[in-house]
Design an enzyme around this catalytic site. Structure first.
Site, PDB file in Angstrom:
ATOM      1  N   GLU A 141       0.822  -1.221   0.000  1.00 55.55           N
ATOM      2  CA  GLU A 141       0.000   0.000   0.000  1.00 55.55           C
ATOM      3  C   GLU A 141       0.851   1.264   0.000  1.00 55.55           C
ATOM      4  O   GLU A 141       0.332   2.367   0.127  1.00 55.55           O
ATOM      5  CB  GLU A 141      -0.935  -0.005   1.217  1.00 55.55           C
ATOM      6  CG  GLU A 141      -2.150  -0.895   1.041  1.00 55.55           C
ATOM      7  CD  GLU A 141      -1.804  -2.353   0.808  1.00 55.55           C
ATOM      8  OE1 GLU A 141      -2.156  -2.878  -0.270  1.00 55.55           O
ATOM      9  OE2 GLU A 141      -1.179  -2.981   1.687  1.00 55.55           O
ATOM     10  N   ASN A 167      -0.686  -7.634  -4.070  1.00 53.64           N
ATOM     11  CA  ASN A 167      -1.385  -6.767  -5.020  1.00 53.64           C
ATOM     12  C   ASN A 167      -0.441  -5.812  -5.741  1.00 53.64           C
ATOM     13  O   ASN A 167       0.598  -5.417  -5.211  1.00 53.64           O
ATOM     14  CB  ASN A 167      -2.451  -5.941  -4.294  1.00 53.64           C
ATOM     15  CG  ASN A 167      -1.852  -5.062  -3.208  1.00 53.64           C
ATOM     16  OD1 ASN A 167      -1.462  -5.542  -2.151  1.00 53.64           O
ATOM     17  ND2 ASN A 167      -1.761  -3.768  -3.461  1.00 53.64           N
ATOM     18  N   ASP A 223      -7.648  -5.602  -5.099  1.00 51.75           N
ATOM     19  CA  ASP A 223      -6.703  -5.848  -4.001  1.00 51.75           C
ATOM     20  C   ASP A 223      -6.764  -7.287  -3.517  1.00 51.75           C
ATOM     21  O   ASP A 223      -6.755  -7.557  -2.320  1.00 51.75           O
ATOM     22  CB  ASP A 223      -6.938  -4.884  -2.819  1.00 51.75           C
ATOM     23  CG  ASP A 223      -5.888  -5.075  -1.724  1.00 51.75           C
ATOM     24  OD1 ASP A 223      -4.702  -5.148  -2.051  1.00 51.75           O
ATOM     25  OD2 ASP A 223      -6.277  -5.195  -0.540  1.00 51.75           O
TER      26      ASP A 223
END
Length: 605
Positions: A203, A287, A329
């Site tokens: 992230e 991801n 995701d």
């Protein structure tokens, strides 16, 4: 010893190893397919017990007939309150317990009443790493080398080697840089005289990788990236000869727009397995960055991918991408469990995308791919091409909010590891039952800052419950039985030769079921929600015990762990929409609870 142990004994790691307890004929049969490195029966030297990550123990004192008599016999407070994932190790008469940040390691003496402390190591870590951790300050466990070393990955990005007898630091090497957004939360793996570490930070726009270090001095031996040119992915030739979409040079660059691969995610914070006969190390990648798919057209290789590498030099044997151009995701980092059926060497993977995969682990060919929950983002996985057939109705974009996608970003299974029983031939899968709404958002990259690019709201799946515990036939690709849970079954599973399967829930229940029928046999409420993994061992008294870490947290429990209120259902990357009431069922904790059929230290002893 079994043939897998024999294979490893011929290697460098076997020095000094011996079989302390001989396997009985039936226990040996039950353990067929396990990769145990000659671990004495009753000890637990690796995070999943064996290299195959089967989480199956040959111990059978605790059975379906007497498991109802289990009682807590001792406990230990870890001293930290954030999420507790992973499980302890037991080597000889010593139990090694790890914690959430600051990643304390304890050595406890199982031979003495109360399991007193032998040593405690508190790493010196910067609190500045705390806000860089995406989904709680968890750590998934330690690794052990028979030369007498314990390894742990520190949140701030260092791989630490400790003396197993004294807890003294032997060496420490920097593997990630939290100032650039990369942290470390997974359990490393020891293979021969290498220790292999991964990174977190999908992230934050980091570039995923695995790195191998020499166990004796911490010197880097090789590093393999998830994205980028073949020379840096350590890939020679086609990634997978079975599928056209996996053939070609430098797909880790050409399937990305511009230089987006440099912040392409594909982080490696999941579980690692290894087949010593094939000499292949298996893991999966997460991801792509960012979550907004509009910013990265293309398949985005090699995010969302299962890799098989030669652990000696890191060279890729094969790779298989489960979710090309991920729009949801669906981190692919979940465990790859090694097993055999019909004489074939197989691998099972329960992906966040909701499909349960069975692959030929020699070449990466998909044999089975079936949903283990109500999947709607894809209609099926085409076994000829290996590519999922997406339903455009549930695709995501920055142009609109896509509603009702199943599963949610947290997946029908997240980090909580499944277990396999060679007795039943079934997998036992602790699962989430969550769907979501998802809207992409334009985001710009800044080193060390979130690079998410999506607004997500999660909510319970069809039927209103939020978890399942599933017995799965890996060859037929279907559930044999399934038990619903109110909250997610967010703790790992354990199977035993006694016919029992254990798992934990976010409410804090440790449960025992009959492996064959799913019948509930026993449960105990621990002090906090369980996101850790039950394990079992023989104590010095020869009795079998079951141990589990409780301490709610992780992505599903981030509201309780970090004190985030439920007012905004998109908070916690959407988790508060589904689990905003988790605080009604569980408080923060950090406790190891050990169960047995009798008190190991009766009064007067």
């Amino acid at each position: 010893m079994n043939r897998f142990a024999q294979k490893v004994v011929s290697g460098g790691l076997a020095a000094g190893l011996s079989v302390a307890v001989a396997l009985s004929a039936d226990a040996q049969a039950a353990r067929s397919g396990a990769w145990t490195l000659n671990t004495p029966v009753g000890e637990w030297h690796m995070t999943g017990l064996d290299y195959g990550l089967q989480r199956f123990s040959p111990l059978k004192q605790i059975t379906t007939s007497n498991v109802g008599e289990l009682r807590p016999v001792w406990s230990f407070s870890t001293g930290t309150l954030r999420g507790h994932e992973g499980n302890p190790l037991v080597v000889g008469n010593v139990m090694y317990v790890h914690t959430s940040f600051p990643n304390i390691v304890y050595a406890l003496d199982l031979s003495k009443p109360g399991a007193p402390l032998i040593w405690k190591h508190v790493p010196n870590q910067s609190p500045d790493a705390i806000p860089i951790a995406c989904c709680d300050l968890v750590n998934r466990g330690t690794a052990y080398h028979p030369s007498g070393k314990i390894f742990i990955q520190l949140l701030q990005g260092e791989l630490l080697a400790l003396d197993a007898k004294t807890g003294k630091e032997l060496w420490k090497v920097k593997n990630a840089d939290y100032k650039q957004g990369s942290t470390m939360t997974n359990a490393p793996i020891v293979i021969k005289d290498l220790v292999i570490a991964g990174i977190s930070g999908g992230e934050f726009g980091v570039r995923g990788r695995v790195t191998a270090y020499n166990v004796n001095d911490g010197k880097e031996v090789w590093r393999g990236y998830s994205t980028g040119p073949d020379s840096e992915v350590l890939l020679k030739g086609d990634a997978n000869a079975n599928y056209p979409s996996h053939k070609g040079k430098d797909l880790g660059v050409s399937t990305w727009q511009g230089d987006e691969w440099k912040r392409g995610g594909g982080t490696t914070w999941g579980w690692y397995s290894y087949d010593p006969e094939l000499n292949l190390f298996y893991y999966s990648t997460g991801n792509p960055g960012s979550w907004n798919p509009d910013q990265r057209p293309g398949d985005n290789k090699w995010s969302m991918t299962i890799f098989a590498r030669n652990p000696d030099n890191g060279e890729v044997k094969w790779a298989y991408q489960m979710t090309p151009h991920d729009e949801w995701d669906y981190d692919g980092v979940n465990e790859n469990v090694l097993f055999e059926s019909g004489g074939k060497k197989l691998l099972a993977h329960f992906d966040r995308n909701g499909f349960g995969y069975t692959l030929d682990r020699t070449n990466g060919k998909v044999l089975v791919a079936q949903p283990y929950g109500p999947v709607n983002w894809a209609k099926r996985v085409d076994l000829t091409t290996g590519v999922p057939e997406k339903d455009p109705k549930y695709g995501t974009t920055a142009k609109k909010n896509t509603e009702g996608i199943c599963p949610a970003a947290i997946g029908f299974k997240d980090q909580q590891p499944s277990a396999y029983s060679p007795i039943t031939g079934l997998f036992y899968v602790p699962a989430n039952h969550i769907c979501m709404d998802y809207e992409g958002v334009e985001v710009k990259y800044t080193a060390g800052q979130p690079y998410v690019g999506a607004i997500v709201r999660m909510f319970p799946g069809p039927g209103g419950h939020r978890g399942n515990f599933i017995a799965w036939d890996p060859m037929k690709g279907k559930a044999v039985w399934s038990n619903k849970e109110n909250l997610a079954a967010y703790g790992g599973a354990l199977t035993t030769a006694g016919g029992v399967v254990f798992y934990g829930t976010m409410e804090g229940w440790l449960k025992a079921l009959d492996q064959k029928t799913g019948k509930s046999l026993w449960q105990f409420k621990t002090p906090s929600g369980i996101i850790g993994n039950p394990m079992t061992y023989n104590g010095p008294d020869g009795q079998q015990y079951v141990a589990v870490l409780s301490g709610i947290g992780g992505w599903a429990g981030i509201g309780v762990a970090a004190g985030i209120g439920a007012e905004d259902p998109t908070a916690g990357l959407g988790a508060l929409g589904a689990f905003g009431d988790a605080g009604n069922f569980s408080n923060q904790g950090g406790v190891l609870t050990v169960f047995g059929l009798k008190n190991p230290w009766p009064a007067g002893k």
